[in-house]
Design an enzyme around this catalytic site. Structure first.
Site, PDB file in Angstrom:
ATOM      1  N   SER A  90       5.466  -2.645  -6.528  1.00 53.81           N
ATOM      2  CA  SER A  90       4.270  -3.364  -6.083  1.00 53.81           C
ATOM      3  C   SER A  90       3.221  -3.317  -7.184  1.00 53.81           C
ATOM      4  O   SER A  90       3.096  -2.303  -7.889  1.00 53.81           O
ATOM      5  CB  SER A  90       3.700  -2.719  -4.824  1.00 53.81           C
ATOM      6  OG  SER A  90       2.431  -3.278  -4.541  1.00 53.81           O
TER       7      SER A  90
ATOM      8  N   TYR B 219       1.954   5.200  -0.658  1.00 48.86           N
ATOM      9  CA  TYR B 219       2.707   3.962  -0.932  1.00 48.86           C
ATOM     10  C   TYR B 219       2.984   3.838  -2.429  1.00 48.86           C
ATOM     11  O   TYR B 219       4.116   3.577  -2.847  1.00 48.86           O
ATOM     12  CB  TYR B 219       1.900   2.774  -0.415  1.00 48.86           C
ATOM     13  CG  TYR B 219       2.543   1.426  -0.634  1.00 48.86           C
ATOM     14  CD1 TYR B 219       3.667   1.033   0.094  1.00 48.86           C
ATOM     15  CD2 TYR B 219       2.009   0.519  -1.554  1.00 48.86           C
ATOM     16  CE1 TYR B 219       4.245  -0.219  -0.100  1.00 48.86           C
ATOM     17  CE2 TYR B 219       2.571  -0.732  -1.748  1.00 48.86           C
ATOM     18  CZ  TYR B 219       3.694  -1.103  -1.016  1.00 48.86           C
ATOM     19  OH  TYR B 219       4.258  -2.343  -1.203  1.00 48.86           O
TER      20      TYR B 219
END
Ligand code: NAP
Length: 246
Positions: free
Chosen positions: A141, A154
Site C-alpha cells: 500500500s 497496517y
C-alpha cells in the site's frame, strides 16, 4: 500442432473491491480464474456467473488465507478443477485504522494473520506447486510511505509483504517465476470508505496530483501488466500505482 493450455490465476480476496476487478480483468486477458473469498459467498458466486456469461472459465473457492490448511485446499481445488497455477495475486487484506495505544491484541493478530500470514501461506504453497514461468503479484500500500497516524499495524503488515516480495523473487531463481508487488494509493472500496465521513473521503481524493480516488480497475490494469507477457523482465519490484501520491 500442440493445443495451447489455458493459464490459471488465483486471486485471493476477489469477492469484492480490487480483487473482483482483478479477477474480471485477468479473465478478459484469457486466464481461467479462481475467485477466492472468506465469507462473501453470494458476491463471489455472482462474479463467477457474470464471468462465465462472457465465456470465461471461473470458479469461486472459499478459503481463509490465514489458515495454511485452507490455502492448501485452495490450491488442491484449483488443480483439480482448472489445472496447475500460473499466476497468484495476493490481494486479500484488511485494514482497521487505530492509534497504536488503542490497538488491541486481537486487532494486531487479525491484521497480521490476514495480511502477512495470508500472503506467506499462499507464497509457500506456490513455491511448492506453481508452474515455472509463473507470476506472483503481492499487495502492499502507498500508506506505507505516508506514515500517517493510525496506520502503524497496517503499514507494518505491508512492510512485511514488501520484504517477502524482494526475498522470494531471489529464492525462486531457476523457476522463471517473477514476484512483484503493487502498492495502490487510496482506492474507492469498502476497505477505504467504510466508517469515513464524506469530508475524510474528499481529503483522500484530493491527495494525489491527479485529484481523485483510485478505482479498482486502475489497479486491476496494473496487475494485468505484472501478470502478463509485457512484464517478463520486471522482478522483485514494488509498483506504486497511486496517481502520483507520495
Ligand atoms: P475490500 O474491498 O475490503 O475487499 C477485501 C477482499 O479480501 C474481500 O474479497 C474479502 O473477502 C477478502 N478477504 C478478507 N479477509 C480474507 C481472508 N482472511 N481470506 C480470504 N479473503 C479475505 O478491500 P480492497 O480495498 O479491495 O483491498 C484489496 C487489497 O488492496 C488489500 O490487500 C489492501 O490492503 C490493498 N490496498 C487497498 C487500498 C484501498 O484504498 N482500497 C489501498 C492500498 C492497498 P470477503 O468478501 O469474503 O470478506
Amino acid at each position: 500442432m500442440s493445443k495451447q493450455v489455458q493459464q490459471v490465476a488465483i486471486i485471493t480476496g476477489a469477492s469484492r473491491g480490487i480483487g473482483a476487478a482483478v479477477a474480471a480483468r485477468l479473465a478478459r486477458d484469457g486466464f481461467a480464474v479462481v475467485i477466492n473469498y472468506a465469507s462473501s459467498a453470494d458476491q463471489a458466486d455472482r462474479l463467477v456467473g457474470a464471468l462465465r456469461e462472457t465465456g470465461a472459465r471461473a470458479i469461486a473457492v472459499r478459503a481463509n488465507v490465514a489458515s495454511a490448511a485452507e490455502v492448501t485446499q485452495l490450491f488442491d481445488t484449483t488443480e483439480r478443477e482448472l489445472g496447475k497455477v500460473d499466476v497468484l495475486v495476493n490481494n486479500a487484506g484488511i485494514m482497521k485504522v487505530a492509534q497504536l495505544a488503542d490497538t488491541s491484541d486481537a486487532l494486531f493478530d487479525q491484521t497480521f494473520d490476514v495480511n502477512v500470514r495470508g500472503s506467506f501461506n499462499t507464497m509457500r504453497e506456490a513455491a511448492r506447486r506453481m508452474n515455472s514461468g509463473g507470476r506472483i503479484v503481492n499487495f502492499s500500500s502507498t500508506a506505507l510511505a505516508l506514515n500517517m497516524p493510525g496506520y502503524a499495524i497496517y503499514n507494518a503488515t505491508k512492510a512485511a509483504v514488501e520484504s517477502f516480495t524482494h526475498v522470494f523473487a531471489k529464492e525462486l531463481r531457476g523457476r522463471h517465476i517473477t514476484v512483484n508487488a503493487v502498492a495502490p494509493g487510496p482506492v474507492a472500496t469498502d476497505l477505504l470508505l467504510d466508517g469515513k465521513t464524506s469530508e475524510q473521503i474528499a481529503h483522500f481524493a484530493s491527495m494525489p496530483p491527479l485529484e481523485r480516488l483510485g478505482q479498482p480497475d486502475d489497479v486491476a490494469d496494473v496487475v494485468s501488466f505484472l501478470a502478463g507477457p509485457d512484464a517478463r523482465w520486471v522482478n522483485g519490484q514494488v509498483l506504486r500505482a497511486n496517481g502520483g501520491l507520495a
